[in-house]
Enzyme design. Structure first.
Site, short mmCIF file in Angstrom:
data_model
loop_
_atom_site.label_atom_id
_atom_site.label_comp_id
_atom_site.label_asym_id
_atom_site.label_seq_id
_atom_site.Cartn_x
_atom_site.Cartn_y
_atom_site.Cartn_z
CB CYS A 32 -54.35 38.80 6.52
SG CYS A 32 -54.29 37.60 7.94
NE ARG B 197 -55.77 32.45 11.15
CZ ARG B 197 -55.90 31.82 12.09
NH1 ARG B 197 -56.33 30.52 11.92
NH2 ARG B 197 -55.72 32.12 13.32
CB ALA C 230 -52.27 31.97 12.04
CB ILE C 231 -50.05 37.31 13.75
CG1 ILE C 231 -49.54 37.14 12.33
CG2 ILE C 231 -49.54 37.89 14.77
CD1 ILE C 231 -49.20 38.54 11.86
CG ASN D 236 -54.78 43.01 5.59
OD1 ASN D 236 -53.78 42.26 6.47
ND2 ASN D 236 -54.25 43.78 4.89
#
Length: 209
Positions: free
Chosen positions: A2, A59, A61-62, A85
């Site tokens: 991020c 972003r 995405a995790i 972040n």
């Protein structure tokens, strides 16, 4: 990974010639950190206590792969807006401590926001274990809070001068604003040659910390 970025200025100060120029600069900031977050991009603007606040988020995405994890994100009451972040390793423990709630998604960002609602900013940060760089807007007080993790694992650069604040995960995004002079910081160079790194709160540019 991020990436976060933002620009804050007083409503009466003229820093850009037009709204289109402002949006163009924010887009340039976004592009400068695009490699940090290829999954989504969002720019959001706010007016709070005569200040104009602009958030940029890229972003990766995790934790929550759905749209409920998109940032900037609002708290349930609407008081807070956040760009974040990093990762809060103990967010599930914090979520359990907060207790039953109508959660919108499964992100650590939402847990962080609701913890701030419940315990306040400083108390919440003291409870967090993780790596992070956070920009939090408190609409009720008209305050913007910037914080990073204790070891500085997540980067956060900022410029603060003449009623203007520019911040970002990378220095290249900060430099997208033409009023920032790219004057080299001799003290930072000396520190780098002596120790092999630049200590906080210096950077290679004089007015960027």
């Amino acid at each position: 990974m991020c990436g976060i970025a933002g620009f804050v200025h007083h409503s009466k100060s003229h820093v850009v010639n037009s709204q289109s120029e402002l949006q163009s600069r924010l887009q340039q900031m976004s592009q400068a950190i695009a490699h940090r977050g290829p999954d989504a991009m969002k720019i959001q603007s706010y007016v709070s206590h005569e200040n104009q606040i602009h958030f940029v988020h890229r972003r990766l995405a995790i934790v929550d792969l759905t749209p409920t994890g998109v940032q900037p994100m609002s708290s349930s009451s609407g008081r807070y807006e956040i760009i974040f972040n990093g990762e809060i390793y103990n967010y599930l423990d914090l979520k359990k401590e907060i207790g039953p709630k109508n959660w919108r998604g499964t992100s650590d960002t939402e847990v962080l926001l609701e913890a701030i609602e419940l315990w306040g900013f400083e108390n919440t940060i003291s409870k967090c274990h993780g790596m992070f760089a956070i920009a939090l807007l408190d609409k009720s007080l008209g305050e913007l809070l910037l914080v990073r993790d204790r070891m500085g694992e997540k980067p956060l650069y900022y410029y603060l001068k003449d009623q203007r604040l520019v911040f970002a995960s990378e220095i290249g995004a900060v430099l997208k604003w033409p009023f920032i002079e790219k004057e080299k910081n001799a003290a930072a160079l000396e520190q780098f040659l002596a120790y092999g790194y630049i200590p906080q709160d210096l950077s290679v540019y004089k007015d960027i910390h």
